[in-house]
Design a protein around this motif. Sequence first.
Motif, PDB file in Angstrom:
ATOM      1  N   ARG A  86      59.079  65.005  26.402  1.00  0.00           N
ATOM      2  CA  ARG A  86      58.772  64.932  25.196  1.00  0.00           C
ATOM      3  C   ARG A  86      57.277  64.315  25.479  1.00  0.00           C
ATOM      4  N   LEU A  87      56.338  64.979  24.789  1.00  0.00           N
ATOM      5  CA  LEU A  87      54.884  64.357  24.703  1.00  0.00           C
ATOM      6  C   LEU A  87      54.558  63.396  24.132  1.00  0.00           C
ATOM      7  N   PRO A  88      53.706  62.213  24.152  1.00  0.00           N
ATOM      8  CA  PRO A  88      53.575  61.108  23.353  1.00  0.00           C
ATOM      9  C   PRO A  88      53.116  61.660  21.956  1.00  0.00           C
ATOM     10  N   THR A  89      53.853  60.424  21.177  1.00  0.00           N
ATOM     11  CA  THR A  89      53.354  61.225  19.585  1.00  0.00           C
ATOM     12  C   THR A  89      52.372  60.424  19.156  1.00  0.00           C
ATOM     13  N   HIS A  90      51.372  59.868  19.825  1.00  0.00           N
ATOM     14  CA  HIS A  90      50.420  59.207  19.204  1.00  0.00           C
ATOM     15  C   HIS A  90      49.075  59.817  19.642  1.00  0.00           C
ATOM     16  N   ARG A  91      48.061  59.438  18.918  1.00  0.00           N
ATOM     17  CA  ARG A  91      46.770  59.854  19.059  1.00  0.00           C
ATOM     18  C   ARG A  91      46.008  58.432  19.407  1.00  0.00           C
ATOM     19  N   LEU A  92      44.994  58.498  20.586  1.00  0.00           N
ATOM     20  CA  LEU A  92      44.239  57.364  21.022  1.00  0.00           C
ATOM     21  C   LEU A  92      42.953  57.602  20.240  1.00  0.00           C
ATOM     22  N   MET A  93      42.736  56.446  19.693  1.00  0.00           N
ATOM     23  CA  MET A  93      41.332  56.711  19.186  1.00  0.00           C
ATOM     24  C   MET A  93      40.354  55.470  19.397  1.00  0.00           C
ATOM     25  N   LEU A  94      38.727  55.686  19.461  1.00  0.00           N
ATOM     26  CA  LEU A  94      38.101  54.465  19.664  1.00  0.00           C
ATOM     27  C   LEU A  94      36.741  55.045  18.917  1.00  0.00           C
ATOM     28  N   ALA A  95      36.307  53.962  17.975  1.00  0.00           N
ATOM     29  CA  ALA A  95      35.606  54.121  16.905  1.00  0.00           C
ATOM     30  C   ALA A  95      34.409  53.588  17.404  1.00  0.00           C
ATOM     31  N   ASP A  96      33.212  53.720  16.656  1.00  0.00           N
ATOM     32  CA  ASP A  96      31.941  52.991  16.854  1.00  0.00           C
ATOM     33  C   ASP A  96      31.360  53.258  18.212  1.00  0.00           C
ATOM     34  N   VAL A  97      31.322  54.579  18.752  1.00  0.00           N
ATOM     35  CA  VAL A  97      30.788  54.638  20.113  1.00  0.00           C
ATOM     36  C   VAL A  97      29.267  55.250  20.190  1.00  0.00           C
ATOM     37  N   GLY A  98      28.387  54.401  20.701  1.00  0.00           N
ATOM     38  CA  GLY A  98      27.101  54.722  20.799  1.00  0.00           C
ATOM     39  C   GLY A  98      26.961  55.230  22.083  1.00  0.00           C
ATOM     40  N   GLN A  99      25.659  55.469  22.417  1.00  0.00           N
ATOM     41  CA  GLN A  99      25.428  55.997  23.686  1.00  0.00           C
ATOM     42  C   GLN A  99      24.684  55.088  24.684  1.00  0.00           C
ATOM     43  N   ASP A 100      25.047  55.167  25.927  1.00  0.00           N
ATOM     44  CA  ASP A 100      24.246  54.430  26.756  1.00  0.00           C
ATOM     45  C   ASP A 100      23.562  55.496  27.555  1.00  0.00           C
ATOM     46  N   VAL A 101      22.013  55.345  27.134  1.00  0.00           N
ATOM     47  CA  VAL A 101      21.004  56.215  27.578  1.00  0.00           C
ATOM     48  C   VAL A 101      21.044  56.343  29.252  1.00  0.00           C
ATOM     49  N   ARG A 102      21.003  55.182  29.825  1.00  0.00           N
ATOM     50  CA  ARG A 102      20.561  55.285  31.095  1.00  0.00           C
ATOM     51  C   ARG A 102      21.838  56.042  31.583  1.00  0.00           C
ATOM     52  N   ARG A 103      23.206  55.867  31.338  1.00  0.00           N
ATOM     53  CA  ARG A 103      24.198  56.828  31.873  1.00  0.00           C
ATOM     54  C   ARG A 103      24.161  58.208  31.371  1.00  0.00           C
ATOM     55  N   LEU A 104      23.779  58.273  30.321  1.00  0.00           N
ATOM     56  CA  LEU A 104      23.338  59.921  29.839  1.00  0.00           C
ATOM     57  C   LEU A 104      22.442  60.579  30.755  1.00  0.00           C
ATOM     58  N   ALA A 105      21.389  59.641  30.939  1.00  0.00           N
ATOM     59  CA  ALA A 105      20.388  60.365  31.801  1.00  0.00           C
ATOM     60  C   ALA A 105      20.901  60.406  33.371  1.00  0.00           C
ATOM     61  N   ASP A 106      21.597  59.850  33.993  1.00  0.00           N
ATOM     62  CA  ASP A 106      22.262  59.906  35.212  1.00  0.00           C
ATOM     63  C   ASP A 106      23.078  61.033  35.012  1.00  0.00           C
ATOM     64  N   TYR A 107      23.942  61.176  34.116  1.00  0.00           N
ATOM     65  CA  TYR A 107      24.896  62.306  34.043  1.00  0.00           C
ATOM     66  C   TYR A 107      24.049  63.627  33.910  1.00  0.00           C
ATOM     67  N   SER A 108      23.011  63.803  33.255  1.00  0.00           N
ATOM     68  CA  SER A 108      22.071  64.933  32.923  1.00  0.00           C
ATOM     69  C   SER A 108      21.450  65.205  34.281  1.00  0.00           C
ATOM     70  N   GLU A 109      20.990  64.362  35.127  1.00  0.00           N
ATOM     71  CA  GLU A 109      20.443  64.742  36.333  1.00  0.00           C
ATOM     72  C   GLU A 109      21.458  65.031  37.278  1.00  0.00           C
ATOM     73  N   VAL A 110      22.786  64.649  37.271  1.00  0.00           N
ATOM     74  CA  VAL A 110      23.459  65.051  38.245  1.00  0.00           C
ATOM     75  C   VAL A 110      24.219  66.471  38.020  1.00  0.00           C
ATOM     76  N   THR A 111      24.359  66.845  36.697  1.00  0.00           N
ATOM     77  CA  THR A 111      24.767  68.119  36.330  1.00  0.00           C
ATOM     78  C   THR A 111      23.661  69.087  36.082  1.00  0.00           C
ATOM     79  N   GLY A 112      22.378  68.775  36.304  1.00  0.00           N
ATOM     80  CA  GLY A 112      21.091  69.794  36.393  1.00  0.00           C
ATOM     81  C   GLY A 112      20.688  69.842  34.863  1.00  0.00           C
ATOM     82  N   GLY A 113      20.980  69.042  34.017  1.00  0.00           N
ATOM     83  CA  GLY A 113      20.399  69.210  32.844  1.00  0.00           C
ATOM     84  C   GLY A 113      19.159  68.391  32.671  1.00  0.00           C
TER      85      GLY A 113
END
Lengths: 325, 441
Positions: A70-97
């Motif tokens: 049986r699979l879990p019968t619940h959905r995990l949810m996280l609200a009010d998620v904003g962006q960490d621009v520094r992390r996003l920039a690092d991600y963009s760089e590592v993934t060639g974007g």
Amino acid sequence: MTDDDNPDRRVGGNAPTGADGTDRGVGADAPTGPDGHDLDVRLLDSAPNLSGLFARAAATGARRPGSEVRLPTHRLMLADVGQDVRRLADYSEVTGGVLSDRLPATWLHVLTFPLQVSLMAGREFPFPMLGMVHVANAMTQRRPVLVGETLTLSSWADNLLPHRRGRTVDLLGEARVGGEVVWEGRSTYLVRGQGGDEAPARGEEHVIPEVELATWRLPGNLGRRYAKVSGDVNPIHLSALSAKAFGFPRAIAHGMWTHARVLAALQPRLPGAFRVDVQFAKPVMLPSTVVLRGTSTGLTGVPEALAVTSRDGGRTHLTAQVRDV
Amino acid sequence: MSEQQMTSVPQPQTVPVPRDAVIVGGNRIPFGKAGGAYASASNQAMLTAALDGLVARFGLAGQQVGEVAAGAVLKHSRDFNLTRESVLGSALAPTTPAYDLQQACGTGLETVIQVANKIRLGQLDSGIAGGVDSASDAPIAVGEGLRKALIKANAARTPMQRVKALAGIRPGDLAPETPRNAEPRTGLSMGEHQARTALQWGVPREAQDELAVASHHHLARAWDSGFFDDLATGFLRLSRDEGLRPDTSVERLAQLQPVFGRGEGATMTAGNSTPLSDGAAVVLLSTREWAAERHLPVLARFVDAEVAAVDYVSGDEGLLMAPAYAVPRLLARRGLTLQDFDCYEIHEAFASTVLATLKAWESEEFCRDRLGLDAPLGRIDRDRLNVNGSSLAAGHPFAATGGRIVATLAKLLSEKGPGSRGLVSICAAGGQGVVAILEGC
């Protein structure tokens, strides 16, 4: 917030089913669980800590699902998620974007990934997480998601299906802005085991396009670099030694790195709303040199079919299909 | 000196040009403070964002423009093709040619001149000019010793040669070299140079602070009134210039300690000098016909431009005084006086740069001895100077300033109506000055 709060879902009419109507849409089956009932929503206070979860997941290795899975019968949810621009920039760089106001679709996968892992490492999940193989991913971006938007993220498990090498299970993800679903993702994992007799025939073979679009030289530390920006610290990606413990001769690139690198290569041509389906084939050993191949397009079009292969084309690492929605 | 600087015949002597180049509009991202909102953004990311905002504003997605000329002053070696790479990452057609140009703080205006001249000569129908700079993501180079050792090791044919080359590295070689805001030939920073000029021209502290306060107040009013609504596009959650201080005052600025110059005569503070900044700005230029075919507005006509350089190395002239020479040459060529303008945009590298330049034009001695003129150029109406603020308030990402000023001035002139006239004056490192005249359409 639960599904009931969201009128968009209920109105329906734009569920992302495939053109032939038979495809499992990325989020077509989102609102209900395996038994066809609405999922319980468990709202998290903060993003789960991935390093801790991976450590915990190691302890799930002893799981031996019985016949009644049986699979879990619940959905995990996280609200009010904003962006960490520094992390996003690092991600963009590592993934060639290139860092921009528009979030990469694969970045939304990274944001929902801790919820996925939290589900898989949880008590109610029937399989040992570290043995699961990410075999396919599909995501639909309904519109560009902007860096300044506040997101509600959720993840749940569904679609337990027989496979010739065991079973597959989907970890679904969703990002909303207010009530609007802006992104849906589906990560399909293979749980190795005895293939079910009722396993469907292997899906159509994806054609490997001829045209070589780009050559990428992947350094030996790529797995560690991507782990740092994505939080996916699965040991098979980090070093030869840790990979060997799981049966790989060397560290392998994260499939979602390759996926992200493909989408980054398609910028700025990707439309604001699109769906991309990716199948992960042979792992990319690090370091290595791989080639992006695509069907030829006009000046501004997006190749419909893409593949990442070894330099000689002998090994296929990934196939992908992109289309407007 | 004076004869060399000034063309001795102050008669209009313009060469007729086949057709006009006009400014259709501009776009910039709000300028950030170094280490602020754009701390993680590369030059390419910012230039691409500025281009995409322009493309969206004027419906150019998928279209090919004649060319894109832009540049950056602080540039990583990997960004050798910065503008072309930005174009390829933008919504413009990938068949749009592009190149980089660099003339220190004059870069942005020089790209406008370049594109405008190609349009006027019939080589282009449209083009985009601009620039970008990041003080946050500045290139850091390895020291000379390490660099030479690495090149040697790279060229080595045997492992022994490689070991030998690498063994030559000394601990002192490992210190990185960060770009310095200093003139290579004098070792002085731009601020230290300007402090000498400010002292020489007797520019009082109070006048500098007043100019800085006016810049902040003017820029704040322009943002409040929506002036920049069609000149700027927010980026990375920044919707206004990060260094803007709408509530600053002369009293507040008076409390700051001088940072350039020494002792009694030191007047230049962080409040009346431009801060290190990040940002990008671009301008769309075309022929009148190209704009008309696309139902695009025409804000202003590019009239003419001039570039001057001074000998600051010998101490003959102040580092940032070249515009004081370029403007009179341009006026002479066009048969204009300094008073024939509705708007003056004088780049505020430092408040004292603007004030020293104005003093020079008012000085009988300077205009006679240095420019060879019978009479001084005279005063300007200060109410027409930098009416919507300038670099002290907006910030000064070096190569982006020209695009910011040209788009701002073009819109101001378009509001004033046909025939209105504007002067742009930008000083640059290396003792250069780039100036231009625009006319409202």
